[in-house]
Motif scaffolding. Structure first.
Motif, PDB file in Angstrom:
ATOM      1  N   CYS A   1       7.742  39.058  28.925  1.00  0.00           N
ATOM      2  CA  CYS A   1       8.517  39.114  29.641  1.00  0.00           C
ATOM      3  C   CYS A   1       8.923  37.805  30.029  1.00  0.00           C
ATOM      4  O   CYS A   1      10.228  37.831  30.370  1.00  0.00           O
ATOM      5  CB  CYS A   1       8.007  39.661  31.499  1.00  0.00           C
ATOM      6  SG  CYS A   1       7.364  41.875  30.878  1.00  0.00           S
ATOM      7  N   ILE A   2       7.902  36.608  29.721  1.00  0.00           N
ATOM      8  CA  ILE A   2       8.410  35.435  29.865  1.00  0.00           C
ATOM      9  C   ILE A   2       8.755  34.869  29.500  1.00  0.00           C
ATOM     10  O   ILE A   2       9.979  34.163  29.463  1.00  0.00           O
ATOM     11  CB  ILE A   2       7.030  34.786  30.211  1.00  0.00           C
ATOM     12  CG1 ILE A   2       6.122  35.535  31.665  1.00  0.00           C
ATOM     13  CG2 ILE A   2       7.334  33.034  29.449  1.00  0.00           C
ATOM     14  CD1 ILE A   2       3.892  34.900  31.307  1.00  0.00           C
TER      15      ILE A   2
ATOM     16  N   VAL B   1      19.414  38.473  38.489  1.00  0.00           N
ATOM     17  CA  VAL B   1      17.987  39.037  39.179  1.00  0.00           C
ATOM     18  C   VAL B   1      16.736  39.603  37.926  1.00  0.00           C
ATOM     19  O   VAL B   1      15.480  38.903  38.002  1.00  0.00           O
ATOM     20  CB  VAL B   1      18.288  40.808  39.559  1.00  0.00           C
ATOM     21  CG1 VAL B   1      17.244  41.250  40.022  1.00  0.00           C
ATOM     22  CG2 VAL B   1      19.193  40.253  41.160  1.00  0.00           C
ATOM     23  N   LEU B   2      17.653  39.994  36.679  1.00  0.00           N
ATOM     24  CA  LEU B   2      16.323  40.214  35.902  1.00  0.00           C
ATOM     25  C   LEU B   2      15.277  38.910  35.286  1.00  0.00           C
ATOM     26  O   LEU B   2      14.655  39.182  34.859  1.00  0.00           O
ATOM     27  CB  LEU B   2      17.244  40.860  33.967  1.00  0.00           C
ATOM     28  CG  LEU B   2      17.673  42.459  34.565  1.00  0.00           C
ATOM     29  CD1 LEU B   2      19.025  41.970  33.177  1.00  0.00           C
ATOM     30  CD2 LEU B   2      16.568  42.988  34.889  1.00  0.00           C
ATOM     31  N   GLN B   3      16.268  37.893  34.950  1.00  0.00           N
ATOM     32  CA  GLN B   3      15.529  36.673  34.878  1.00  0.00           C
ATOM     33  C   GLN B   3      14.171  36.274  35.758  1.00  0.00           C
ATOM     34  O   GLN B   3      13.076  35.860  35.358  1.00  0.00           O
ATOM     35  CB  GLN B   3      16.774  34.798  34.896  1.00  0.00           C
ATOM     36  CG  GLN B   3      17.541  35.388  33.904  1.00  0.00           C
ATOM     37  CD  GLN B   3      18.440  34.046  34.100  1.00  0.00           C
ATOM     38  OE1 GLN B   3      18.566  33.209  34.896  1.00  0.00           O
ATOM     39  NE2 GLN B   3      19.432  34.175  33.265  1.00  0.00           N
ATOM     40  N   PHE B   4      14.404  36.603  37.443  1.00  0.00           N
ATOM     41  CA  PHE B   4      13.340  36.341  37.841  1.00  0.00           C
ATOM     42  C   PHE B   4      12.588  37.444  38.353  1.00  0.00           C
ATOM     43  O   PHE B   4      11.110  36.908  38.338  1.00  0.00           O
ATOM     44  CB  PHE B   4      13.936  36.326  39.111  1.00  0.00           C
ATOM     45  CG  PHE B   4      14.576  35.214  40.251  1.00  0.00           C
ATOM     46  CD1 PHE B   4      14.116  33.326  40.172  1.00  0.00           C
ATOM     47  CD2 PHE B   4      15.747  35.182  39.610  1.00  0.00           C
ATOM     48  CE1 PHE B   4      14.406  32.662  40.431  1.00  0.00           C
ATOM     49  CE2 PHE B   4      16.278  33.374  40.587  1.00  0.00           C
ATOM     50  CZ  PHE B   4      15.656  31.973  40.211  1.00  0.00           C
TER      51      PHE B   4
ATOM     52  N   THR C   1      16.788  34.058  28.476  1.00  0.00           N
ATOM     53  CA  THR C   1      17.968  34.069  28.996  1.00  0.00           C
ATOM     54  C   THR C   1      18.282  33.521  30.147  1.00  0.00           C
ATOM     55  O   THR C   1      19.693  33.009  30.139  1.00  0.00           O
ATOM     56  CB  THR C   1      17.924  36.123  29.693  1.00  0.00           C
ATOM     57  OG1 THR C   1      16.828  35.462  30.288  1.00  0.00           O
ATOM     58  CG2 THR C   1      17.423  37.106  28.312  1.00  0.00           C
ATOM     59  N   TRP C   2      17.459  32.661  30.796  1.00  0.00           N
ATOM     60  CA  TRP C   2      17.839  31.031  31.247  1.00  0.00           C
ATOM     61  C   TRP C   2      18.092  30.435  31.067  1.00  0.00           C
ATOM     62  O   TRP C   2      19.540  29.519  30.968  1.00  0.00           O
ATOM     63  CB  TRP C   2      16.663  31.377  32.274  1.00  0.00           C
ATOM     64  CG  TRP C   2      16.231  29.657  33.312  1.00  0.00           C
ATOM     65  CD1 TRP C   2      17.248  28.556  33.243  1.00  0.00           C
ATOM     66  CD2 TRP C   2      16.417  30.675  34.717  1.00  0.00           C
ATOM     67  NE1 TRP C   2      17.232  27.980  34.304  1.00  0.00           N
ATOM     68  CE2 TRP C   2      16.437  29.216  35.232  1.00  0.00           C
ATOM     69  CE3 TRP C   2      15.998  31.153  35.169  1.00  0.00           C
ATOM     70  CZ2 TRP C   2      16.851  28.826  36.695  1.00  0.00           C
ATOM     71  CZ3 TRP C   2      15.781  31.198  36.362  1.00  0.00           C
ATOM     72  CH2 TRP C   2      15.670  30.410  37.523  1.00  0.00           C
ATOM     73  N   ALA C   3      17.818  29.840  29.426  1.00  0.00           N
ATOM     74  CA  ALA C   3      18.497  28.891  28.901  1.00  0.00           C
ATOM     75  C   ALA C   3      19.419  29.381  27.610  1.00  0.00           C
ATOM     76  O   ALA C   3      20.894  28.534  27.658  1.00  0.00           O
ATOM     77  CB  ALA C   3      17.057  28.374  27.456  1.00  0.00           C
ATOM     78  N   ALA C   4      19.610  30.550  27.290  1.00  0.00           N
ATOM     79  CA  ALA C   4      21.178  30.834  26.469  1.00  0.00           C
ATOM     80  C   ALA C   4      21.727  31.562  26.922  1.00  0.00           C
ATOM     81  O   ALA C   4      23.366  32.200  26.729  1.00  0.00           O
ATOM     82  CB  ALA C   4      20.410  31.675  25.828  1.00  0.00           C
ATOM     83  N   PHE C   5      22.119  32.852  28.579  1.00  0.00           N
ATOM     84  CA  PHE C   5      23.380  33.761  29.387  1.00  0.00           C
ATOM     85  C   PHE C   5      24.007  32.955  29.084  1.00  0.00           C
ATOM     86  O   PHE C   5      25.110  33.023  29.059  1.00  0.00           O
ATOM     87  CB  PHE C   5      22.078  34.464  30.171  1.00  0.00           C
ATOM     88  CG  PHE C   5      23.430  34.931  30.888  1.00  0.00           C
ATOM     89  CD1 PHE C   5      23.822  36.399  30.530  1.00  0.00           C
ATOM     90  CD2 PHE C   5      23.405  34.690  31.854  1.00  0.00           C
ATOM     91  CE1 PHE C   5      25.098  37.090  30.978  1.00  0.00           C
ATOM     92  CE2 PHE C   5      24.564  35.120  32.340  1.00  0.00           C
ATOM     93  CZ  PHE C   5      25.338  36.262  32.309  1.00  0.00           C
TER      94      PHE C   5
END
Length: 592
Positions: free
Chosen positions: A18-19, A526-529, A25-29
């Motif tokens: 998860c982490i 939302v998925l990232q958080f 995703t935070w960095a690459a999306f």
């Protein structure tokens, strides 16, 4: 020492996944998403020669374009003609037309960085969007463009008409019955066209024969320009016709240049006979504002080339608006783009070869003192109009027009000069001073109804979701002592009609934009958080479980020290490492 069981391992693995997912995703999306958007926006052609999605949508617009026409009916033509009265106009409309267009003969250059097309348009009269009593056979009274255009051309120095020549033309106009005002049906005025004596005579066989004898083939004995149309109508001959040819950027080299017009009608710059400065002649931006750059904010600007107005514009921020749950940025062609008294727009000024002061009350200047700086003051600048050394709007032998208007210099959308004077403005002279509106009775500008051009774009991709184009057409009418019917006319700018074009986008376009640029980014956020939060929650749960285990194993055993979760984890790793070493050693002995 407490043991770490299978549940603990599962929790550790799930928390790690998860982490890591949240961080990745935070960095690459953002980068991946931007790349995919650019690929989808680019105008492209597939290997099977079919058009890519964006190119197909652009060449076959999925919109219903509604054009509404509001005509100004002159109610006091005789008073204007005989007594120089102010024109009194009454707005009638809307008379609606459904416009459809298709870009044909699509082609790409060698590296697919530019696309070629011709834009064809059709117009169908519509009762659904017209007012209840807007019958197409209703008669209008309005200024006579061919006749008044001939009166204006007579005094244009470029045609070098002598006094004798002006007398001959004036006599011909009187014989042909060309009067300052005419009355015709709306359908004739707009698309069908109506018979005009001057046009019929100029295009008659006898004039053609005489022109061939005295001037040579292709020349005319008529010394002033005559519209190249058998009948007169504002859009006569435009139905089922096309604009000039375009070469535009596909966005392959730079997605923020997508749609930029590289060539129009085979030229990269508008003719010098149209506009007098490089800036005014420049062809900038996309075709009628179809495209704009990505990542829009309030400081963004975008250029657009409007061939039907024979010039380019720059859009600036207007206001924000949410359209069908999609946040958009609105941009408009504001006051600055219509102000030909500004230094930037000098090249768009009306030539006013007739040397008439259409607005004698503008500008309002206080009493002037004596001029002590003659020759050092630039009287063409608006800040100096009221200077003691300047003469208001009178400059270089003629009169400048106030802000809020500029001339039509070509047949709309065509590389042909217009044969008579026409002036564009926002509806009801919205951007002009009161001294302009007061010359005609019936003007009532309203920014909400008459703001000329507004474009709303989705902020990330720049996709256009709402457009309102408004434009008023006006005709300069002059007093002329050479023409009996115009001897008592006032020098005045009379509005003919104003038009509002509003594309109605099909619902699936809003659905796709909302899905791609609202839902997906929000869902990923939302998925990232959720992933990061759930991963951290699992870590907390694991810590809690281990603390409970340690507490349970040591409870009731006096003198036994409780080991911490970190100590137990360290011991477990050490034990695992030791067992693995011993196993390897044993294995090694066995192999020996």
């Amino acid at each position: 020492m407490g043991r770490i069981g299978k549940l603990d391992v599962f929790i550790v693995v799930a928390a790690t996944i998860c982490i890591v997912f949240g961080i990745v995703t935070w960095a690459a999306f953002s980068s991946i998403y931007s790349t995919l958007v650019k690929q989808n926006l680019q105008l492209s052609i597939n290997t099977d020669t079919s058009l890519g999605y964006s190119a197909f949508q652009y060449t076959n617009p999925q919109v219903t374009n509604i054009m509404k026409f509001y005509f100004f009916n002159v109610t006091n033509p005789d008073e204007v003609k005989y007594y120089s009265a102010k024109p009194n106009v009454v707005e009638i409309g809307p008379f609606a037309v459904v416009e459809s267009e298709q870009k044909k003969y699509i082609d790409f250059n060698g590296d697919k960085s530019q696309m070629f097309y011709q834009n064809y348009k059709k117009y169908i009269l519509s009762k659904d969007y017209s007012c209840d009593d807007c019958g197409w056979d209703r008669n209008l009274i309005f200024p006579n463009p061919p006749g008044l255009g001939a009166v204006g051309s007579m005094i244009d120095p470029q045609f070098k008409i002598t006094r004798t020549g002006r007398t001959i033309i004036a006599t011909a106009l009187m014989i042909l019955g060309e009067y300052p005002f005419v009355s015709h049906k709306v359908r004739e005025v707009l698309f069908d066209g109506y018979e005009d004596a001057l046009l019929s005579a100029a295009h008659s066989g006898i004039v053609t024969i005489l022109s061939g004898v005295f001037k040579g083939e292709g020349q005319s004995i008529v010394p002033i320009p005559i519209p190249q149309m058998p009948k007169f109508g504002y859009f006569q001959g435009y139905n089922n016709s096309r604009d000039e040819e375009y070469w535009i950027e596909t966005g392959k080299t730079d997605i923020n240049q997508i749609g930029k017009v590289q060539k129009w009608a085979g030229i990269t710059e508008l003719p010098g006979s149209w506009w007098t400065t490089d800036y005014a002649r420049s062809i900038r931006g996309s075709d009628t504002g179809s495209f704009t750059q990505m990542h829009l904010d309030e400081s963004s600007t975008a250029d657009m080339f409007f061939s039907f107005m024979c010039r380019s514009f720059t859009k600036t921020f207007y206001r924000k608006e949410t359209i069908q749950s999609i946040p958009t940025m609105g941009y408009h062609i504001g006051y600055d783009e219509w102000d030909t008294t500004s230094d930037k727009n000098v090249g768009f000024r009306y030539r006013n070869v007739e040397k008439r002061n259409y607005f004698p009350d503008w500008p309002q200047c206080p009493p002037k003192g004596q001029c002590h700086q003659s020759g050092s003051i630039d009287c063409s600048k608006s800040v100096n109009f009221c200077h003691a050394c300047c003469q208001g709007s009178f400059y270089n032998g003629t009169y400048l027009l106030p802000p809020g208007m500029f001339p039509l210099v070509c047949y709309p959308g065509r590389l042909q000069p217009t044969p008579f004077a026409v002036v564009y403005s926002p509806p009801h002279f919205l951007f002009s001073p009161d001294e302009v509106r007061s010359t005609v009775v019936g003007m009532a500008p309203d920014p909400e109804k008459h703001e000329p051009m507004i474009y709303y774009h989705e902020t990330y991709s720049g996709t256009t979701l709402k457009v309102t184009n408004r434009l008023q057409v006006n005709m300069p009418v002059i007093k002329s002592h050479d023409v009996p019917s115009s001897q008592n006319m006032p020098n005045v700018m009379i509005p003919l009609f104003w038009q509002e074009a509003t594309p109605i986008y099909h619902q699936f376009i809003f659905n796709q934009v909302w899905l791609g640029f609202v839902l997906v980014p929000r869902l990923m956020q939302v998925l990232q958080f959720v992933a990061l939060g759930f991963g951290l929650l699992l870590v907390a749960v694991l810590v809690f479980i281990q603390l409970r285990k340690g507490g349970n194993s040591n409870s009731g055993r006096p003198g036994v020290r409780r080991t911490s979760f970190l100590e137990r984890t360290s011991n477990w790793l050490s034990s695992t490492s030791s067992n693995s070493y011993n196993t390897n050693q044993s294995g090694g002995l066995r192999r020996m």
